[in-house]
Motif scaffolding. Structure first.
Motif, PDB file in Angstrom:
ATOM      1  N   GLU A  36       0.832  -1.199   0.000  1.00  0.00           N
ATOM      2  CA  GLU A  36       0.000   0.000   0.000  1.00  0.00           C
ATOM      3  C   GLU A  36       0.871   1.255   0.000  1.00  0.00           C
ATOM      4  OE1 GLU A  36      -3.057   2.332   3.047  1.00  0.00           O
ATOM      5  OE2 GLU A  36      -2.132   0.427   3.606  1.00  0.00           O
ATOM      6  N   ASP A  77      -0.041 -18.080  -4.727  1.00  0.00           N
ATOM      7  CA  ASP A  77      -0.768 -18.134  -3.468  1.00  0.00           C
ATOM      8  C   ASP A  77      -0.190 -19.277  -2.634  1.00  0.00           C
ATOM      9  OD1 ASP A  77      -2.651 -18.509  -1.395  1.00  0.00           O
ATOM     10  OD2 ASP A  77      -4.306 -17.854  -2.666  1.00  0.00           O
ATOM     11  N   ARG A  79      -1.296 -20.836  -0.231  1.00  0.00           N
ATOM     12  CA  ARG A  79      -2.262 -21.874   0.113  1.00  0.00           C
ATOM     13  C   ARG A  79      -2.308 -22.980  -0.936  1.00  0.00           C
ATOM     14  NH1 ARG A  79      -7.147 -17.704   1.035  1.00  0.00           N
ATOM     15  NH2 ARG A  79      -6.306 -17.140  -1.013  1.00  0.00           N
ATOM     16  N   ALA A 115       3.530 -12.126   2.458  1.00  0.00           N
ATOM     17  CA  ALA A 115       2.670 -11.812   3.600  1.00  0.00           C
ATOM     18  C   ALA A 115       3.347 -12.210   4.907  1.00  0.00           C
ATOM     19  CB  ALA A 115       1.338 -12.543   3.464  1.00  0.00           C
ATOM     20  N   HIS A 154       4.056  -7.689   2.965  1.00  0.00           N
ATOM     21  CA  HIS A 154       2.855  -6.915   2.682  1.00  0.00           C
ATOM     22  C   HIS A 154       1.743  -7.291   3.661  1.00  0.00           C
ATOM     23  CE1 HIS A 154       0.561 -10.211   0.804  1.00  0.00           C
ATOM     24  NE2 HIS A 154       1.637 -10.548   0.119  1.00  0.00           N
ATOM     25  N   HIS A 155       0.662  -6.525   3.646  1.00  0.00           N
ATOM     26  CA  HIS A 155      -0.436  -6.716   4.584  1.00  0.00           C
ATOM     27  C   HIS A 155      -1.708  -7.205   3.905  1.00  0.00           C
ATOM     28  CE1 HIS A 155       2.094  -3.550   6.707  1.00  0.00           C
ATOM     29  NE2 HIS A 155       2.167  -4.611   7.485  1.00  0.00           N
ATOM     30  N   GLY A 156      -1.567  -7.808   2.739  1.00  0.00           N
ATOM     31  CA  GLY A 156      -2.731  -8.290   2.010  1.00  0.00           C
ATOM     32  C   GLY A 156      -3.420  -9.444   2.719  1.00  0.00           C
ATOM     33  N   ASP A 157      -4.710  -9.608   2.437  1.00  0.00           N
ATOM     34  CA  ASP A 157      -5.482 -10.687   3.047  1.00  0.00           C
ATOM     35  C   ASP A 157      -5.081 -12.052   2.509  1.00  0.00           C
ATOM     36  OD1 ASP A 157      -6.943  -8.830   4.510  1.00  0.00           O
ATOM     37  OD2 ASP A 157      -8.485  -8.626   2.960  1.00  0.00           O
ATOM     38  N   VAL A 158      -4.594 -12.084   1.286  1.00  0.00           N
ATOM     39  CA  VAL A 158      -4.182 -13.342   0.654  1.00  0.00           C
ATOM     40  C   VAL A 158      -2.686 -13.545   0.867  1.00  0.00           C
ATOM     41  CG1 VAL A 158      -3.993 -14.580  -1.537  1.00  0.00           C
ATOM     42  CG2 VAL A 158      -6.000 -13.149  -1.081  1.00  0.00           C
ATOM     43  N   ARG A 160      -0.003 -14.118  -0.553  1.00  0.00           N
ATOM     44  CA  ARG A 160       0.547 -14.158  -1.905  1.00  0.00           C
ATOM     45  C   ARG A 160       2.027 -13.792  -1.896  1.00  0.00           C
ATOM     46  NH1 ARG A 160      -2.637 -10.661  -4.015  1.00  0.00           N
ATOM     47  NH2 ARG A 160      -4.134 -12.157  -4.860  1.00  0.00           N
TER      48      ARG A 160
END
Length: 306
Positions: A36, A77, A79, A115, A154-158, A160
């Motif tokens: 961001e 990703d 996951r 992340a 980073h602070h993303g929800d995924v 990645r």
């Protein structure tokens, strides 16, 4: 038409980066970065070459090339791949295989965004796991020396992993900082596999220095724990040491774009004021990102042109 559309319409545009991840376009050259921006309006970063550009997709990679330069990027990703170590291995295996078959096979600069980079204790820390995976994926591709690099959380929800690079058909010259232990020689306390990057890379073809992520590290130890102003001062000393090692004159100017990664968004104004006073006129993009060591509050990378 937006500025992004206009840039992508130019024949020599090699890559376009949108910090904040809003420029969703079906173009391999366009990368929405997970970090961001702490600046408004959010600027775009555009790489351009003085030549026609071709681009495409190769498996999970996107790429573009022109004038002896290559941009390549991969987003995975975690996951889908089993965590930071396995994901880094897969990303770097694909980058190695792709770049290795290109004329522009000299990797000069790499950026890594992941992340929760500081999550986990001891060898289970996610950054240390990433370093193990990166080394496995690299294999012996960088046997002659590592590129300049940055790794930021980073602070993303995924969860990645984003990795992108700049390569060339001409090799660069690696630059180390005499104030710091070379990253690949770090002692065991920083993980079973040390970070794999040069402190900077001189690009003779551009008469420029690509500066790796630089923070308040002296020797191999973090300095000034949790003291933002002191860390900023130490970081500037390290940047000047890199310029001297590269036989460049001291200081940065209006043609030397930098990025400052700031751990706490509340510190943005303070970082901005500090850098405006110490580096007047130098374009600095502030980004909200976690430094690879939990005690470090800020990191700076960028370019210096001769």
């Amino acid at each position: 038409m937006t500025d992004a559309d206009a840039a992508l319409g130019e024949a020599g545009t090699l890559a376009l980066f949108d910090f904040g991840g809003h420029a969703l376009r079906d173009d391999p050259r366009c990368l929405p970065v997970a970090l961001e921006s702490l600046d408004a309006p959010v600027p775009l970063e555009i790489w351009q070459v003085d030549a026609p550009v071709t681009c495409g997709v190769a498996g999970e990679l996107r790429w573009s090339a022109g004038g002896g330069w290559l941009f390549a990027a991969i987003e995975l990703d975690e996951r889908d791949h089993g965590g930071p170590q396995a994901t880094a291995t897969r990303a770097y295996e694909q980058l190695r295989a792709f770049v290795g078959q290109r004329a522009e096979r000299h990797v000069l600069r790499i950026w890594n965004y992941m992340a929760a980079i500081n999550q986990g204790d001891g060898d289970a820390e996610r950054y240390k796991q990433f370093c193990i995976g990166r080394a496995a994926g690299m294999g012996d591709f960088f046997a002659e020396g590592f590129p300049a690099a940055t790794a930021i959380g980073h602070h993303g929800d995924v969860p990645r992993l984003q990795v992108y690079l700049l390569a060339s058909d001409q090799s660069g010259v690696r630059v180390e900082n005499p104030r710091q232990v070379s990253a690949w020689r770090y002692p065991r306390q920083y993980g079973s596999t040390p970070p794999s990057f040069a402190r900077a890379m001189s690009l003779p073809a551009l008469d420029a220095l690509a500066i790796s992520g630089t923070a308040a590290v002296v020797g191999h130890a973090s300095a000034h724990h949790d003291d933002l102003d002191a860390q900023l001062e130490e970081t500037l000393v390290n940047l000047e040491a890199l310029l001297a090692s590269a036989d460049m004159s001291a200081g940065f100017d209006t043609q030397s774009p930098l990025k400052a990664y700031v751990r706490h968004s509340a510190d943005a104004a303070r970082v901005r004021d500090f850098l405006q006073q110490r580096l007047p006129g130098v374009p600095v993009l502030l980004l909200h990102g976690d430094i690879c060591r939990g005690e470090l509050l800020v990191e700076i990378d960028g370019w210096r042109y001769a």
